[in-house]
Design an enzyme around this catalytic site. Structure first.
Site, PDB file in Angstrom:
ATOM      1  N   GLY A   1       0.687  -1.295   0.000  1.00 17.54           N
ATOM      2  CA  GLY A   1       0.023   0.054   0.125  1.00 17.54           C
ATOM      3  C   GLY A   1       1.008   1.315   0.388  1.00 17.54           C
ATOM      4  O   GLY A   1       0.706   2.398   0.851  1.00 17.54           O
ATOM      5  N   CYS A   2       1.670   0.937  -0.544  1.00 12.28           N
ATOM      6  CA  CYS A   2       2.970   2.385  -0.672  1.00 12.28           C
ATOM      7  C   CYS A   2       2.925   3.132  -1.713  1.00 12.28           C
ATOM      8  O   CYS A   2       2.588   2.422  -3.108  1.00 12.28           O
ATOM      9  CB  CYS A   2       3.935   1.655  -0.272  1.00 12.28           C
ATOM     10  SG  CYS A   2       5.353   2.567  -0.846  1.00 12.28           S
TER      11      CYS A   2
END
Length: 179
Positions: A34-35
């Site tokens: 989720g970066c």
């Protein structure tokens, strides 16, 4: 102690000796699903497809230490990566790369190659973000964020470190030069 003396856990919890990778070029990466750098999975897979038959192995270590950007268990992370980015390289158990719970492999990698600096368009943003929680970030070897990459040659020497702002395509020549 060298890189081949370390043992890590695969995503199913089985111990894997890095000696199994003797003679291979390794790209060891701490990742997150989720970066802002998560799309680098695509570039990593492209490198893997291009060079795996010539001796490249990518060792993917999910890490949730930076902004809680690797939520989920190991199976959920693996499913995300294979479904969204079609990854086929080895993915290991989620780990810590800094602090008292950092796995020994990462302590070794940081001893071999310290911080190399943020570059590119996202570099200024990363400097601002990282300096808030690590004011001395430029002077210590800690991993600063997700998608820090370590390049290891066929003899087990840690050759280079690439910070999260370095896209996989930017290290193609260095990988090719070791194969």
């Amino acid at each position: 102690m060298g890189i081949y003396d370390f043992k890590v856990m695969d995503r199913k919890g089985n111990e894997v000796s890095l000696s199994e990778f003797k003679g291979k070029v390794l790209l060891i990466v701490n990742t997150a699903t989720g970066c802002g750098f998560t799309p680098q999975y695509k570039g990593l897979e492209e490198l893997y497809q291009k060079y795996h038959d010539k001796g490249l192995e990518i060792l993917d270590f999910p890490c949730d230490q930076f902004g809680h950007q690797a939520p989920g268990d190991d199976d959920e992370i693996h499913e995300f990566c294979t479904m969204k980015y079609h990854t086929t390289f080895d993915q290991f158990k989620k780990i810590d790369v800094n602090g008292e719970n950092a796995i020994p492999l990462y302590n070794y990698l940081k001893e071999q190659k310290g911080f190399t600096g943020f570059t590119g368009v996202k570099g200024a943003l990363m400097k601002t973000v990282v300096s808030k929680f690590d004011p001395d970030y430029e002077n210590n070897p800690n991993i600063k964020w997700n998608f820090t990459k370590f390049l290891v040659d066929r003899e087990g020497n840690v050759i280079d470190r690439f910070e999260s702002t370095v896209e996989p395509k930017k290290i193609d020549d260095k990988v090719a030069g070791l194969l």
